[in-house]
Design an enzyme around this catalytic site. Structure first.
Site, short mmCIF file in Angstrom:
data_model
loop_
_atom_site.label_atom_id
_atom_site.label_comp_id
_atom_site.label_asym_id
_atom_site.label_seq_id
_atom_site.Cartn_x
_atom_site.Cartn_y
_atom_site.Cartn_z
CG HIS A 61 -5.21 -24.33 22.11
ND1 HIS A 61 -5.16 -23.57 20.83
CD2 HIS A 61 -6.51 -24.11 22.48
CE1 HIS A 61 -6.38 -23.22 20.71
NE2 HIS A 61 -7.23 -23.31 21.65
CG LEU A 64 -8.63 -25.56 31.93
CD1 LEU A 64 -7.35 -25.49 33.06
CD2 LEU A 64 -8.76 -26.94 31.63
CG ASN A 95 -12.34 -18.80 25.13
OD1 ASN A 95 -11.69 -19.57 25.62
ND2 ASN A 95 -13.00 -19.39 24.08
CG ASN A 278 -15.17 -22.35 14.53
OD1 ASN A 278 -15.40 -23.23 13.65
ND2 ASN A 278 -15.74 -21.44 15.16
CG ASP A 305 -9.14 -25.98 20.41
OD1 ASP A 305 -9.58 -25.30 21.33
OD2 ASP A 305 -9.48 -25.90 19.20
N PRO A 322 -19.10 -24.45 18.51
CG PRO A 322 -17.28 -23.01 17.67
CD PRO A 322 -18.49 -22.83 18.30
N GLY A 323 -16.24 -26.75 19.09
CA GLY A 323 -15.34 -27.25 19.99
C GLY A 323 -15.53 -28.81 20.37
#
Ligand code: DOR
Length: 424
Positions: A61, A64, A95, A278, A305, A322-323
Site C-alpha cells: 500500500h 506514488l 488514486n 484516513n 500507506d 489526509p495522509g
C-alpha cells in the site's frame, strides 16, 4: 560486480525458521550459498558483523502520485524512498490523476518503474471507472496489463452489489479486492470521533464507519468465496469482525499501518495535520487492540500507506489532505515494537516481508534460501539517524516524525542481486 559476499550477518528468515550468523554469497541475481566461512576472490564484500540481514520488505500500500501529482512524489523519488527503507516490492494505489482504470495507465507505471529499475512496482487497478463507485472496470484487461489487485483506495466502494460482483469476478481471475473501509455517510469529518474531536470541535470519522464496511466486506467474501484484503485497519471492533470471519474460513487478509500501532489520536495535539490520516488515529484502546491483532496473527502484514502531500496541503486540520509518509520510517517504527518486546524480530520480518509476499503470490521475495532471488536488506537495529532534508528521499515531509531522531537504519538494500541502496 555480479558477485556479492555478505560476511557474518545475523540472518533472520522466518520462512525457513532461521536466526543465525552466516555468510551469504550472491551470484547472477540469486543466493548462491549460505555458509559459515564462505570465500570468493572476485566479489564485492559487505562486512555485516553486528548487523541483520533479512528478506527485503514488500509494501502492499503506497501512493506514488505518478502520473498527475508529481509535485508530491513521483515514481523515482518514491522508489528511492522505498529502497532507503528496505522495500523492494511495492503495490501502488490507483488514486493518481488520471486514475489507474485503464491498461494504458497501468502500463505507463510499469514501464516507467522498470526504466528506473531500483525496485519492483506493481500497480493496483481501480475497482470502478474513475474511482467513482458506479461502474466496474474491465478487470481482465487491467490484470493483463499488470495490475495485481483492485481498490478504489482513498474512497470506499460503497455499493454492495458492485462489491459482490467485483469479488466474484476478481476471484475468477485469480486476483483480489483491497478496500478502504469507511462508510462515507458516517465518515465525512476530519479526525477520529472521540475526546480530541470534542475538545477541538472538529467534525469526525467514527470507528463505526469502519466497522460497518469491514463487516459488509467480510460477509461478502464469506458468501462469494472471493478474497478481500482490508486496508489500513484502525478499529478494535473491525479487527474482531475480521477474526470472526477468518475463523469461519472466509478469504480475508488485512494490513495495518505502523502509525496506527504507535500513535493514538492525542498525537494530533502536537503534530496537527501531520498526524491527519484516513482512517484516523484513534483512541488508545484501538491501538492496544491492533497490537493484540499483530500478536495473535489476525493482522497479516504491515503496509505503510505512504501518502505524500505538499506543505500547502497540510495546513489546518480541517483543510489538510489526509495522509502520512512512511516508506523510510516503517523499519524504525517496527523496531520500536521489537525493543518493547511486543513482537519478535522474526515476527517483524514476517509482517514486512514473507507475509505480504505470500498475499501477492510473489515467489521472488520473502526468503533468503539457496537458489532464491537475491532480494534482501541489511540493517543496523541500533543506529540512530535524524529524519531531515538530508536523509529523506521522498519529495514530501508530512509525518509526525519529521525532525526526530529514529533508531534503526537500513545499510544496504539488494534487489535482484544488485545493491540499489547503500548508506554511505
Ligand atoms: O490518509 C489517507 N491518504 N488515506 C487514504 O486512504 C488515501 C491517502 C492519500 O491518497 O493521500
Amino acid at each position: 560486480m555480479s558477485r556479492i559476499l555478505i560476511k557474518k550477518a545475523r540472518i533472520i528468515d522466518p520462512s525457513q525458521n532461521l536466526d543465525g550468523v552466516k555468510d551469504i554469497l550472491i551470484e547472477k541475481g540469486r543466493i548462491k550459498a549460505l555458509g559459515d566461512d564462505l570465500f570468493e576472490s572476485e566479489a564485492y564484500i559487505i562486512e555485516a558483523k553486528g548487523f541483520i540481514a533479512c528478506p527485503s520488505f514488500v509494501d502492499l500500500h503506497v501512493h506514488l502520485r505518478d502520473p498527475g501529482q508529481e509535485y508530491k512524489e513521483d515514481l523515482k523519488s518514491g522508489m528511492q524512498s522505498a529502497v532507503a527503507g528496505g522495500f523492494t516490492h511495492l503495490v501502488c494505489m490507483p488514486n493518481t490523476k488520471p486514475p489507474v482504470d485503464s491498461p494504458e495507465i497501468a502500463q505507463y507505471i510499469i514501464k516507467k518503474a522498470e526504466s528506473i529499475g531500483l525496485c519492483k512496482v506493481f500497480p493496483a487497478g481501480a475497482i470502478t471507472k474513475g474511482r467513482k463507485g458506479q461502474e466496474l472496470v474491465d478487470f481482465y484487461q487491467l490484470k493483463k496489463a499488470g495490475c495485481v489487485a483492485f481498490t478504489d483506495d482513498g474512497s470506499p466502494l460503497m455499493d454492495s452489489g458492485l462489491m459482490e460482483k467485483a469479488l466474484k469476478l476478481t476471484s475468477q481471475l485469480g486476483s483480489f479486492i483491497m478496500n478502504h473501509c469507511e462508510d462515507d455517510r458516517l465518515a465525512y469529518g476530519h479526525i477520529n470521533e472521540g475526546k480530541v474531536s470534542s475538545m477541538l470541535g472538529i467534525s469526525s470519522r467514527p470507528a463505526s464507519a469502519e466497522d460497518i464496511l469491514i463487516a459488509r466486506d467480510c460477509i461478502l467474501a464469506y458468501h462469494t468465496g472471493g478474497h478481500i484484503h482490508i486496508q489500513h485497519i484502525s478499529s478494535s471492533l473491525g479487527l474482531d469482525i475480521i477474526r470472526f470471519f477468518k475463523e469461519k474460513g472466509a478469504r480475508i487478509t488485512c494490513e495495518v499501518n505502523p502509525y496506527h500501532l504507535l500513535f493514538n489520536e492525542e498525537e494530533l495535539l502536537t503534530s496537527y495535520s501531520n498526524a491527519k490520516v484516513n482512517p484516523p488515529l484513534r483512541e488508545e484502546k484501538h491501538r492496544k487492540a491492533l497490537i493484540e491483532g499483530l500478536r495473535d496473527g489476525t493482522i497479516d502484514c504491515i503496509a505503510t500507506d505512504h501518502a505524500p502531500h505538499a506543505p500547502w496541503e497540510k495546513t489546518s486540520l480541517e483543510k489538510a489532505m489526509p495522509g502520512i509518509i512512511g516508506l523510510q520510517l516503517a523499519l524504525p517504527m517496527m523496531l520500536k515494537l521489537v525493543r518493547e518486546e511486543i513482537i519478535s524480530l522474526s515476527k517483524m520480518v514476517e509482517l514486512m516481508s514473507s507475509s505480504p509476499a505470500r498475499i501477492l503470490g510473489l515467489e521472488d521475495c520473502g526468503s533468503i534460501k539457496e537458489g532464491s532471488r537475491a532480494n534482501l536488506v541489511i540493517f543496523d537495529p541500533e543506529r540512530e539517524w535524524l529524519l531531515d532534508e538530508k536523509t529523506n528521499f521522498s519529495k514530501s515531509k508530512n509525518t509526525p516524525l519529521w525532525g526526530k531522531v529514529l533508531k534503526g537504519k537500513v545499510l544496504y538494500t539488494i534487489f535482484e542481486g544488485k545493491v540499489v541502496y547503500r548508506d554511505v
